[in-house]
Design an enzyme around this catalytic site. Sequence first.
Site, PDB file in Angstrom:
ATOM      1  N   ASP A 212       0.930  -1.088  -0.119  1.00 49.55           N
ATOM      2  CA  ASP A 212      -0.151  -0.130   0.060  1.00 49.55           C
ATOM      3  C   ASP A 212       1.007   1.178  -0.134  1.00 49.55           C
ATOM      4  O   ASP A 212       2.026   1.299  -0.722  1.00 49.55           O
ATOM      5  CB  ASP A 212      -0.960  -0.037   1.171  1.00 49.55           C
ATOM      6  CG  ASP A 212      -2.111   1.000   1.065  1.00 49.55           C
ATOM      7  OD1 ASP A 212      -3.084   0.631   0.446  1.00 49.55           O
ATOM      8  OD2 ASP A 212      -2.065   2.157   1.587  1.00 49.55           O
ATOM      9  N   TYR A 342      -3.047  11.117   1.008  1.00 42.91           N
ATOM     10  CA  TYR A 342      -3.815  11.144  -0.293  1.00 42.91           C
ATOM     11  C   TYR A 342      -3.626  12.616  -0.979  1.00 42.91           C
ATOM     12  O   TYR A 342      -3.461  12.734  -2.147  1.00 42.91           O
ATOM     13  CB  TYR A 342      -5.180  10.884  -0.360  1.00 42.91           C
ATOM     14  CG  TYR A 342      -5.522   9.332  -0.100  1.00 42.91           C
ATOM     15  CD1 TYR A 342      -5.273   8.097  -1.132  1.00 42.91           C
ATOM     16  CD2 TYR A 342      -5.153   8.659   1.100  1.00 42.91           C
ATOM     17  CE1 TYR A 342      -5.486   6.908  -0.898  1.00 42.91           C
ATOM     18  CE2 TYR A 342      -5.243   7.245   1.523  1.00 42.91           C
ATOM     19  CZ  TYR A 342      -5.222   6.551   0.414  1.00 42.91           C
ATOM     20  OH  TYR A 342      -5.529   4.980   0.436  1.00 42.91           O
ATOM     21  N   HIS A 400      -4.352  -7.779  -0.159  1.00 45.33           N
ATOM     22  CA  HIS A 400      -3.958  -6.610   0.113  1.00 45.33           C
ATOM     23  C   HIS A 400      -3.036  -6.538   1.414  1.00 45.33           C
ATOM     24  O   HIS A 400      -1.894  -5.726   1.589  1.00 45.33           O
ATOM     25  CB  HIS A 400      -4.906  -5.450  -0.001  1.00 45.33           C
ATOM     26  CG  HIS A 400      -4.427  -4.030   0.046  1.00 45.33           C
ATOM     27  ND1 HIS A 400      -3.746  -3.709  -1.114  1.00 45.33           N
ATOM     28  CD2 HIS A 400      -4.364  -3.143   1.043  1.00 45.33           C
ATOM     29  CE1 HIS A 400      -3.326  -2.333  -0.804  1.00 45.33           C
ATOM     30  NE2 HIS A 400      -3.794  -1.949   0.550  1.00 45.33           N
TER      31      HIS A 400
END
Length: 425
Positions: A212, A342, A400
Amino acid sequence: MSVMSLTPTRRELLAAATTTVALSLLPKTLRAAGSDAIHPFTVKIPQAELDELRRRIAATRWPDPEPVHDRSQGIQLANLQEIVRYWETEYDWRKAESKLNALPQFITEIDGLDIHFIHVRSKHENALPLIVTHGWPGSIIEQLKIIDPLTNPTAHGANAADAFHLVIPSMPGFGFSGKPNDTGWNPNRIARAWTVLMNRLGYTRYVAQGGDWGSPVSSAMARRNPPGLLGIHINLPATVPQDVAMALAGGAPAPAGLSEKERAAFDSLATFFKKYRAYGAIMGTRPQAIGYALADTPVGLAAWILDYNNGEPERLLNRDDVLDNITLYWLTNTATSAARIYWETSGQSVLLSAAQKTAEISLPVAITVFPGEVYRAPETWARRAYRNLIYFNEVDRGGHFAAWEQPELLAAELRTAFRQLRKST
């Protein structure tokens, strides 16, 4: 940095460990005072905070049920209510707290910010130092299961020659690390901080790993090529070529000439960007706006995290694993500060090779592809993206959150991937 320099809330949450015991784990060179000092750390959440969490859960105002029979509008009401009932009445944060406090934890100031990290040294001689970086919506909770397999390989059927000294930091704005009060804490700045951390710990040769957001952070470390970094391993590689990225962004058909594996990867990515990428767009543009809701309601926070990638955390992990992570976000009030990673990258995907500047990486790169990942990176794309790819393997299970879901498998991958780097130095 001192404990007294923290805000009142963090003073209550971040109580110092017993100095004599904790400092005995550090080399003498690390015990000096000053801005580069390393302080022992213990998690000690006041009971009042846990009582307030339960009160807020009980006071939840629920929305109407979804008018569909699947998760196409988000996590389903009945499903979330069942998890929340367990969170309110049966879940025990103190168990997670005890697991964390059984490990050597520390705080040090880097670039004006408190950085929390776990530091477990192997008992085996010549262990290779490894720094592991988590992502969003994860935390250091993700990596707890890989600590013993990596630092104590002989207890897991592996060779002592494959042991690691392990450093697991909390990313800035996440968990027990400080919350940035300025902008610029992107993967490049975090990579610089991690290099300082490894140097401060006295490591002159080491490797890095991440999935990630840990993938672009580890890749940024490799781009910088600091003295001592031997190579990196990533389990969410930035392999998507520019032509594929442009087709995905424009909703266009797949480019011509893709192989079967490349076409499967394109289709997975198209589904991901169409149905599941909204969380990244929101946090990449309006982290403060969504942050008010995440900071105010624990059930809203839980729904936001549980819905990640169509509910993957819940599908692959048990309830306590998931709630340990969500509760850490809640108790440290870091949902908003974590979301800003982000915004710091303008909402760019960690998957795009051009965005992550993979062509500038000359250090050795190792990749493991897990079948339940957002997409299965084809080896052809990986070799185009990373010019010094020394290891590529597709495994048969896991997703993930590889360290969380398949700790023994990921540990085995890291032993294999980094074995040749041990021999080359």
